[in-house]
Write a protein that holds these residues in place. Structure first.
Motif, short mmCIF file in Angstrom:
data_model
loop_
_atom_site.label_atom_id
_atom_site.label_comp_id
_atom_site.label_asym_id
_atom_site.label_seq_id
_atom_site.Cartn_x
_atom_site.Cartn_y
_atom_site.Cartn_z
N THR A 108 -11.02 24.06 -9.13
CA THR A 108 -10.08 24.51 -10.04
C THR A 108 -11.19 26.27 -9.41
O THR A 108 -11.90 25.78 -10.10
CB THR A 108 -9.47 25.04 -10.99
N PRO A 109 -10.94 27.01 -8.83
CA PRO A 109 -10.75 28.52 -8.75
C PRO A 109 -10.51 28.71 -9.73
O PRO A 109 -9.27 29.05 -11.05
CB PRO A 109 -11.74 29.00 -7.56
N ILE A 110 -11.34 30.29 -10.15
CA ILE A 110 -11.37 31.31 -11.48
C ILE A 110 -9.68 32.17 -10.67
O ILE A 110 -9.69 32.15 -9.29
CB ILE A 110 -11.96 31.98 -12.09
N ALA A 111 -9.68 32.88 -11.22
CA ALA A 111 -7.88 33.64 -10.52
C ALA A 111 -7.81 34.05 -9.04
O ALA A 111 -7.49 34.26 -8.59
CB ALA A 111 -6.55 33.60 -11.15
N ASP A 112 -8.91 34.94 -9.50
CA ASP A 112 -9.60 36.20 -8.13
C ASP A 112 -10.07 35.05 -7.11
O ASP A 112 -10.40 35.27 -5.81
CB ASP A 112 -9.92 37.14 -8.43
N ASP A 113 -10.42 33.25 -6.98
CA ASP A 113 -11.02 33.07 -5.72
C ASP A 113 -12.27 33.58 -6.01
O ASP A 113 -12.81 32.90 -4.80
CB ASP A 113 -10.02 32.94 -4.83
N SER A 114 -12.99 34.38 -6.11
CA SER A 114 -14.16 35.01 -6.13
C SER A 114 -14.85 33.12 -6.95
O SER A 114 -16.88 33.27 -5.91
CB SER A 114 -15.24 35.49 -7.25
N ARG A 115 -14.98 32.96 -6.85
CA ARG A 115 -15.78 30.85 -7.19
C ARG A 115 -15.07 30.06 -8.40
O ARG A 115 -13.55 30.71 -8.92
CB ARG A 115 -17.08 31.45 -8.55
N ARG A 116 -15.76 28.74 -8.22
CA ARG A 116 -15.66 27.99 -9.30
C ARG A 116 -15.12 28.13 -10.74
O ARG A 116 -16.17 29.11 -11.17
CB ARG A 116 -15.81 26.43 -9.23
N GLU A 117 -14.41 27.29 -11.83
CA GLU A 117 -14.37 27.28 -12.49
C GLU A 117 -14.93 26.43 -13.58
O GLU A 117 -15.65 25.68 -13.17
CB GLU A 117 -12.52 27.74 -13.57
N ASN A 118 -15.52 27.58 -14.73
CA ASN A 118 -16.67 26.08 -15.77
C ASN A 118 -16.44 25.70 -16.28
O ASN A 118 -15.43 26.29 -16.94
CB ASN A 118 -17.89 26.34 -15.87
N SER A 119 -16.72 24.73 -16.84
CA SER A 119 -16.01 23.76 -18.17
C SER A 119 -15.73 24.57 -19.73
O SER A 119 -14.94 24.63 -20.51
CB SER A 119 -16.40 22.37 -17.96
N ARG A 152 -9.03 37.61 -16.08
CA ARG A 152 -10.54 38.25 -15.87
C ARG A 152 -11.47 38.21 -16.82
O ARG A 152 -13.09 38.57 -16.05
CB ARG A 152 -9.61 39.32 -15.44
N LEU A 153 -11.43 37.60 -18.30
CA LEU A 153 -13.25 37.99 -18.74
C LEU A 153 -13.70 36.90 -18.59
O LEU A 153 -14.88 37.56 -18.77
CB LEU A 153 -12.46 37.10 -20.11
N LYS A 154 -13.20 35.91 -17.61
CA LYS A 154 -14.34 34.95 -17.40
C LYS A 154 -15.49 35.80 -16.01
O LYS A 154 -16.44 35.39 -16.14
CB LYS A 154 -13.68 34.58 -16.19
N SER A 155 -15.15 37.80 -15.51
CA SER A 155 -16.11 37.90 -14.78
C SER A 155 -16.93 39.27 -15.16
O SER A 155 -17.44 39.43 -14.70
CB SER A 155 -15.18 38.19 -13.97
#
Lengths: 190, 190
Positions: free
Chosen positions: A25-36, B17-20
């Motif tokens: 799954t990407p993070i919400a802004d689609d800039s990269r994949r989410e890490n665990s 957004r905290l992920k960024s």
């Protein structure tokens, strides 16, 4: 006490590697994949905010469970929900990972953390069912926000989503399924 | 209930957004900088494992505090501990951020989450002091693992570290300071 703290710190520094395990799954802004690791934080926050949507759950136990639930991925990797998989091989890899990683801790903590992880995996207690529902509920929200996310990459139909994800959300958190189900249906059938 | 759940989900998706937000500290393998979401997860895990090193603390409250403690950075940014800073301007930015971000939640949760964040910031209760100590204790461990990390980038001496970081670790978790202090001293003076 130093030996004990040495063991605790060995575990906590090994846990750092979860920050490098990428999910589908990407993070919400689609800039990269989410890490665990950040996924585990996000889920713990979901539990803190959405606890009232679970029945007979201890939110603090659910949070503890969610903080630990993905640590086995450091050795076993993330298993994308829509990918092909050999369930028995995955379970064996995750058991070996749990033994090694929780085994870094002092014996009392190793046993209690592993028991909490086993409870999550078994998905039978109210706490585990709610935790598992949140683990299934968060990704569709990221997919909706990011314009398709892992549904796009795996060519997922609404029927596939309902069978693999929807039923698990509904099991521990029916109110959350009622909220997200129609949104996903409209997106995937739209 | 739908309006309430809509508000809760607006908060949880904003939290993504905290992920960024990138911190000054690298992850342990030095491959990239740590973000504030995965940092929050790591700290919550530190609390779960190291709770016995705090005095008179409720670990579950400390975990809740740590899950929330960095959310204001979504608007206010991360403030590197060794950088130049205007404390009053930072505090004003963070207060405005807390008002906006926690304000996305239903009123009862907005008030209780904000109170927990204010307690962390004030650093006076045992729970807050232990949480703040962990927030200062984790980065030197990442710096040691990664070969210098933010000490390298900010040209930090042991005396600077002791004054800005060491004293805060010692305040809420003297046993953790006794453990890490000599390691940092050997590294920075070595």
């Amino acid at each position: 006490m130093t030996d004990r703290l040495d063991a605790q710190m060995a575990f906590l520094m090994e846990a750092d590697r979860l920050k490098s395990i990428l999910r589908a799954t990407p993070i919400a802004d689609d800039s990269r994949r989410e890490n665990s690791a950040e996924h585990s934080w996000h889920l713990a926050l979901f539990a803190l905010v959405l606890g009232e949507h679970g029945a007979d759950v201890s939110i603090d136990r659910v949070i503890r469970m969610l903080l630990l639930h993905d640590l086995v991925e450091i050795d076993a990797g993330d298993v994308p929900i829509y990918g092909e998989k050999d369930e028995a091989a995955i379970a064996a890899r995750e058991q070996a990972a749990a033994k090694r990683i929780f085994g870094l801790l002092p014996a009392d903590q190793s046993a209690s953390f592993r028991a909490l992880w086993e409870e999550f995996e078994a998905n039978e207690t109210p706490d585990a069912q709610f935790a598992k529902s949140l683990d299934r509920f968060q990704p569709p929200n990221l997919n909706l926000a990011s314009g398709g996310g892992s549904w796009r990459d795996y060519d997922v139909s609404y029927e596939m989503f309902e069978a693999r994800v929807g039923q698990k959300i509904a099991r521990g958190a029916p109110g959350l399924w009622d909220w997200v189900g129609p949104k996903v249906r409209a997106y995937l059938k739209g």
